[in-house]
Design an enzyme around this catalytic site. Structure first.
Site, PDB file in Angstrom:
ATOM      1  N   PHE A 150       0.803  -1.224   0.000  1.00  0.00           N
ATOM      2  CA  PHE A 150       0.000   0.000   0.000  1.00  0.00           C
ATOM      3  C   PHE A 150       0.835   1.272   0.000  1.00  0.00           C
ATOM      4  CE2 PHE A 150       0.831  -0.436   4.574  1.00  0.00           C
ATOM      5  CZ  PHE A 150       1.123   0.879   4.930  1.00  0.00           C
ATOM      6  N   LYS A 174      -1.168  -8.031  -8.389  1.00  0.00           N
ATOM      7  CA  LYS A 174      -2.150  -7.977  -7.306  1.00  0.00           C
ATOM      8  C   LYS A 174      -1.853  -6.737  -6.471  1.00  0.00           C
ATOM      9  CE  LYS A 174      -3.876  -8.865  -3.072  1.00  0.00           C
ATOM     10  NZ  LYS A 174      -3.710  -7.856  -2.018  1.00  0.00           N
ATOM     11  N   GLU A 177      -5.163  -4.186  -1.373  1.00  0.00           N
ATOM     12  CA  GLU A 177      -6.599  -3.891  -1.304  1.00  0.00           C
ATOM     13  C   GLU A 177      -6.870  -2.530  -0.666  1.00  0.00           C
ATOM     14  OE1 GLU A 177      -5.654  -6.800   2.117  1.00  0.00           O
ATOM     15  OE2 GLU A 177      -4.937  -6.319   0.088  1.00  0.00           O
ATOM     16  N   SER A 227       5.648  -6.825   4.297  1.00  0.00           N
ATOM     17  CA  SER A 227       6.272  -7.101   5.585  1.00  0.00           C
ATOM     18  C   SER A 227       7.139  -8.349   5.507  1.00  0.00           C
ATOM     19  CB  SER A 227       5.197  -7.298   6.653  1.00  0.00           C
ATOM     20  OG  SER A 227       4.512  -8.516   6.448  1.00  0.00           O
ATOM     21  N   CYS A 282      10.100   1.425   3.483  1.00  0.00           N
ATOM     22  CA  CYS A 282      11.134   0.533   4.002  1.00  0.00           C
ATOM     23  C   CYS A 282      12.500   1.194   4.051  1.00  0.00           C
ATOM     24  CB  CYS A 282      11.187  -0.758   3.189  1.00  0.00           C
ATOM     25  SG  CYS A 282      11.672  -0.510   1.467  1.00  0.00           S
ATOM     26  N   GLU A 376       9.913  -2.995  13.271  1.00  0.00           N
ATOM     27  CA  GLU A 376       9.541  -2.007  12.252  1.00  0.00           C
ATOM     28  C   GLU A 376       8.252  -1.312  12.688  1.00  0.00           C
ATOM     29  OE1 GLU A 376       9.464  -1.705   7.442  1.00  0.00           O
ATOM     30  OE2 GLU A 376       8.460  -3.426   8.317  1.00  0.00           O
TER      31      GLU A 376
END
Length: 485
Positions: A150, A174, A177, A227, A282, A376
């Site tokens: 995202f 993909k 969402e 992740s 990241c 994180e």
């Protein structure tokens, strides 16, 4: 609902999913309902893979110099629609408009690199013996898949779309969402650029589609960004099904600040690194190791952090759950004895009270065993740990299981080289808070930040998206038979 419901993009058309299950797409900026995204099934994925398989023979046989013409056009379309793409990115992700503009500019740079691929994959040929030639050529894999997160709705898809497709593959992507609208817009642009139907496809959904991609026998390779927890699962599942896989995970990037660092430059870089994209990247600085007496620099970092205002030059975090999780880290560190120098909890933006914001947060006197120092956070938070020596700082950096990035702020070239050599991270910065390589240099970390071989962008990506074919030819029968024939 501002936009029409999201649909899958299969064989050059937007089509409804085979299920009525859906999720709301909520803007973190103000909590408004942007759209609905379908929770597609493996049946939808199968349709996309079949369309890609049909398109693959013609697309892969087209010379690469012709394939990249699509991406020359695509680049001009990204430039033409940069404001629309940036506005959409800000709406669904929550980052500031200027950050979204920068994201599209990086997408343009990634596409420029793809346009240069004909010069990089020309192969090799050598006369290895009298009348005998050996030749290598890069051959596309077939149907490949990309699973994207995202935090960069346009840029991360463009880490893979231009390179994988220009190299002759057909793709199923993909999107997250949480941010499906940007990827749908990219589909309209590649179509307008002239990409044949079936070469690029989108299947929306949640973890069910991720699992289906890893299991689908028609998919040859899978890339993933997200992740570390999920990256491990994707890598293990995809490779257990004999697919190539490259899964990029999380990070805990350390900035080592030495007493001789330029105070103003360091403070500006540290503050920007920890708060850019609301810390949801990241490459964000999440931990700072203060070596020796750098209190004067820490004071300036706090000054810079206080200039960063939610809703103005700081965007929202993606949703309420993230906001609560980030604030929990801060509260826990405070209870454990850390000192909150700048507190971003309970941030509210006037007129956008339903938005999900966390202000910039600077935490000092953090111990290496605290959760805020090890895990994180994915928010605009930096934890400061203090050491007496560079080796102690390196020990903290190297003990962390991630290995995405690390930076050092110093004016000592020898010390900078020492840290470059010793730090266990794939991307190192010297007086740079966000050491992202520019094209053609590739992006990728080490350790628990990456699973698989190679990097996802730049020259390194060529090896992931192609396989090498070697041919040996002989046309001189008079040479007789020897050990080579």
């Amino acid at each position: 609902m501002k936009y029409t419901p999201v649909e899958n993009y299969i064989n050059g058309k937007f089509v409804a999913a085979s299920t009525s299950k859906k999720l709301a797409v909520i803007s973190p900026v103000d909590g408004s309902h942007l759209s609905d995204v379908p929770l597609s099934t493996s049946q939808d994925l199968d349709k996309a893979v079949k369309a890609a398989k049909v398109a693959f023979p013609a697309w892969s046989k087209m010379p690469i110099k012709e394939r990249v013409q699509v991406f020359f056009k695509y680049k001009t379309l990204l430039e033409r629609d940069i404001k629309e793409l940036a506005a959409l990115c800000s709406e669904e992700n929550g980052k500031t408009y200027s950050e979204s503009i920068a994201e599209i500019e990086k997408s343009i740079e990634l596409t420029e690199f793809a346009c240069s691929l004909p010069q990089l994959v020309s192969g090799e040929i050598l006369e290895v013996s009298k009348g005998v030639e050996c030749r290598t050529e890069h051959v596309p894999l077939g149907v490949v898949a990309s699973i994207v997160p995202f935090n960069f709705p346009s840029m991360v898809p463009n880490w893979t779309i231009p390179n994988a497709i220009a190299l002759g593959n057909c793709m199923v992507i993909k999107p997250s969402e949480k941010v499906p609208l940007s990827c749908a817009k990219l589909a309209t642009l590649v179509q307008e650029a002239g990409l044949p139907a079936g070469v690029f496809n989108i299947v929306n959904g949640d973890s069910e589609i991720v699992t289906a991609i890893c299991d689908h026998p028609g998919i040859e390779a899978v890339s993933f960004v997200g992740s570390t927890k999920v990256a491990k699962i994707v890598y293990q599942r995809a490779t257990s099904n004999f697919k190539r896989a490259l899964a990029l995970g999380g990070a805990k990037n350390h900035l080592m600040v030495l007493p001789d660092a330029k105070a103003d430059m360091t403070a500006q870089n540290v503050a920007a690194s920890m708060s850019g994209c609301a810390g949801q990247r990241c490459m964000a600085a999440s931990a700072m190791v203060a070596v020796g007496n750098v209190d004067h620099i820490i004071e300036k970092i706090c000054e810079e952090a206080r200039k960063i205002v939610p809703g103005e030059n700081l965007g929202a975090v993606i949703n309420k759950e993230s906001q609560e999780r980030i604030e929990k880290y801060i509260t826990e560190a405070e209870k454990q004895g850390a000192k909150i120098l700048v507190d971003g909890r309970h941030a509210k933006v006037k007129g956008k009270e339903n938005g999900t914001y966390v202000g910039p947060t600077v935490i000092d006197y953090v111990k290496p065993d605290m959760a805020v120092a090890k895990e994180e956070i994915f928010g605009p938070v930096i934890s400061i740990m203090r050491t007496n020596t560079v080796d102690e700082a390196l020990a903290i950096e190297n003990a962390n299981p991630y290995g995405n990035a690390a930076s050092v702020f110093t004016q000592n070239g020898g010390m900078a080289r020492y840290i470059i050599e010793k730090a266990s991270a794939g991307m190192i910065g010297v007086n740079v808070g966000v050491p992202v390589p520019r094209e053609p240099f590739s992006f990728g970390g080490w350790n628990d930040s990456r699973f698989g071989v190679g990097d996802i962008t730049g020259k390194s990506s060529i090896e992931f998206w192609t396989k090498l074919k070697k041919s040996t030819t002989k046309w001189n029968p008079e040479a007789g038979v020897n050990w080579m024939s």
